[in-house]
Design a protein around this motif. Sequence first.
Motif, PDB file in Angstrom:
ATOM      1  N   MET A 116       0.835  -1.200   0.000  1.00 16.08           N
ATOM      2  CA  MET A 116       0.000   0.000   0.000  1.00 16.08           C
ATOM      3  C   MET A 116       0.873   1.255   0.000  1.00 16.08           C
ATOM      4  O   MET A 116       2.031   1.239   0.421  1.00 16.08           O
ATOM      5  CB  MET A 116      -0.962   0.005   1.181  1.00 16.08           C
ATOM      6  N   HIS A 117       0.278   2.345  -0.493  1.00 19.14           N
ATOM      7  CA  HIS A 117       1.032   3.582  -0.636  1.00 19.14           C
ATOM      8  C   HIS A 117       0.069   4.768  -0.656  1.00 19.14           C
ATOM      9  O   HIS A 117      -0.998   4.687  -1.265  1.00 19.14           O
ATOM     10  CB  HIS A 117       1.831   3.551  -1.944  1.00 19.14           C
ATOM     11  N   LEU A 118       0.455   5.851  -0.014  1.00 19.50           N
ATOM     12  CA  LEU A 118      -0.314   7.090  -0.051  1.00 19.50           C
ATOM     13  C   LEU A 118       0.548   8.162  -0.684  1.00 19.50           C
ATOM     14  O   LEU A 118       1.652   8.435  -0.224  1.00 19.50           O
ATOM     15  CB  LEU A 118      -0.725   7.538   1.358  1.00 19.50           C
ATOM     16  N   ASP A 119       0.031   8.776  -1.734  1.00 18.78           N
ATOM     17  CA  ASP A 119       0.695   9.914  -2.373  1.00 18.78           C
ATOM     18  C   ASP A 119      -0.050  11.167  -1.920  1.00 18.78           C
ATOM     19  O   ASP A 119      -1.205  11.380  -2.314  1.00 18.78           O
ATOM     20  CB  ASP A 119       0.641   9.754  -3.889  1.00 18.78           C
ATOM     21  N   ILE A 120       0.587  11.969  -1.084  1.00 18.00           N
ATOM     22  CA  ILE A 120      -0.054  13.181  -0.559  1.00 18.00           C
ATOM     23  C   ILE A 120      -0.063  14.243  -1.647  1.00 18.00           C
ATOM     24  O   ILE A 120       0.979  14.577  -2.211  1.00 18.00           O
ATOM     25  CB  ILE A 120       0.651  13.670   0.715  1.00 18.00           C
ATOM     26  N   LYS A 121      -1.238  14.764  -1.925  1.00 20.44           N
ATOM     27  CA  LYS A 121      -1.414  15.762  -2.987  1.00 20.44           C
ATOM     28  C   LYS A 121      -1.421  17.187  -2.435  1.00 20.44           C
ATOM     29  O   LYS A 121      -0.910  18.094  -3.059  1.00 20.44           O
ATOM     30  CB  LYS A 121      -2.725  15.516  -3.745  1.00 20.44           C
ATOM     31  N   ARG A 122      -2.059  17.394  -1.298  1.00 21.99           N
ATOM     32  CA  ARG A 122      -2.094  18.719  -0.678  1.00 21.99           C
ATOM     33  C   ARG A 122      -2.373  18.561   0.804  1.00 21.99           C
ATOM     34  O   ARG A 122      -2.869  17.520   1.250  1.00 21.99           O
ATOM     35  CB  ARG A 122      -3.100  19.648  -1.352  1.00 21.99           C
ATOM     36  N   SER A 123      -2.038  19.606   1.535  1.00 25.01           N
ATOM     37  CA  SER A 123      -2.227  19.570   2.981  1.00 25.01           C
ATOM     38  C   SER A 123      -2.361  20.995   3.491  1.00 25.01           C
ATOM     39  O   SER A 123      -1.941  21.942   2.822  1.00 25.01           O
ATOM     40  CB  SER A 123      -1.048  18.866   3.652  1.00 25.01           C
ATOM     41  N   ALA A 124      -2.934  21.126   4.666  1.00 27.51           N
ATOM     42  CA  ALA A 124      -3.111  22.445   5.270  1.00 27.51           C
ATOM     43  C   ALA A 124      -3.283  22.274   6.769  1.00 27.51           C
ATOM     44  O   ALA A 124      -3.547  21.168   7.251  1.00 27.51           O
ATOM     45  CB  ALA A 124      -4.334  23.146   4.674  1.00 27.51           C
ATOM     46  N   ALA A 125      -3.141  23.377   7.486  1.00 25.51           N
ATOM     47  CA  ALA A 125      -3.321  23.361   8.942  1.00 25.51           C
ATOM     48  C   ALA A 125      -4.038  24.622   9.380  1.00 25.51           C
ATOM     49  O   ALA A 125      -3.887  25.688   8.771  1.00 25.51           O
ATOM     50  CB  ALA A 125      -1.970  23.266   9.641  1.00 25.51           C
ATOM     51  N   ASP A 126      -4.817  24.484  10.434  1.00 26.02           N
ATOM     52  CA  ASP A 126      -5.479  25.613  11.083  1.00 26.02           C
ATOM     53  C   ASP A 126      -5.551  25.275  12.564  1.00 26.02           C
ATOM     54  O   ASP A 126      -6.316  24.401  12.958  1.00 26.02           O
ATOM     55  CB  ASP A 126      -6.869  25.835  10.501  1.00 26.02           C
ATOM     56  N   GLY A 127      -4.720  25.941  13.355  1.00 27.48           N
ATOM     57  CA  GLY A 127      -4.696  25.662  14.784  1.00 27.48           C
ATOM     58  C   GLY A 127      -4.281  24.229  15.037  1.00 27.48           C
ATOM     59  O   GLY A 127      -3.248  23.777  14.557  1.00 27.48           O
ATOM     60  N   ASP A 128      -5.116  23.484  15.766  1.00 23.66           N
ATOM     61  CA  ASP A 128      -4.775  22.092  16.086  1.00 23.66           C
ATOM     62  C   ASP A 128      -5.326  21.097  15.065  1.00 23.66           C
ATOM     63  O   ASP A 128      -5.245  19.893  15.265  1.00 23.66           O
ATOM     64  CB  ASP A 128      -5.235  21.730  17.499  1.00 23.66           C
TER      65      ASP A 128
END
Length: 178
Positions: A116-128
């Motif tokens: 199995m494999h995950l290709d991360i395309k986008r990410s973001a954060a807001d606080g916790d």
Amino acid sequence: MKPQGATGRSGLHRGGVNSNGAGLRTLRGAVLAAICTGPLSLGACQQAPSDQDTLEQANLAKALYCMHTLEVELDLDAFARKCVAEDHIEHSPHVPNGKQGLIDYMAGRIERFPEMHLDIKRSAADGDLVWIHGHFKSTPDAIGNAVVQVSRMEDVKFAEPWGVSREVQETISGNSMF
């Protein structure tokens, strides 16, 4: 190691707006924002990151590291030690509450899908909270699923995730799901 495709922090707190959207932090902040973002600013007004920015950056960096450790390296031991809060709260219908419940579930998943494999395309954060959008494949040849996981972080560890997944398919628009 930052997985390929990670886009960094969300920028949700720029422009002097506080986390609940109530408005400008201060009149001084509004004036500085106007001066420092104008065409003649030349970067002269750069400010040190706020505590909020630092928290978001730390949470996002750790979440990306943890997802890479689990979904690419398949290193369940490192994931368990470094990435999961002891009182982990789970919302998936397949996973029991608690750190051990998640670890046991993931051990079975890795056993069933050793490639199995995950290709991360986008990410973001807001606080916790952190968001990760990716393409999960149980095998290299699988069409896979488009996944989004929103996780509440606690002490820079996964404390409470919410996730959705949908099989990758052609879209009417012709645009990719990614």
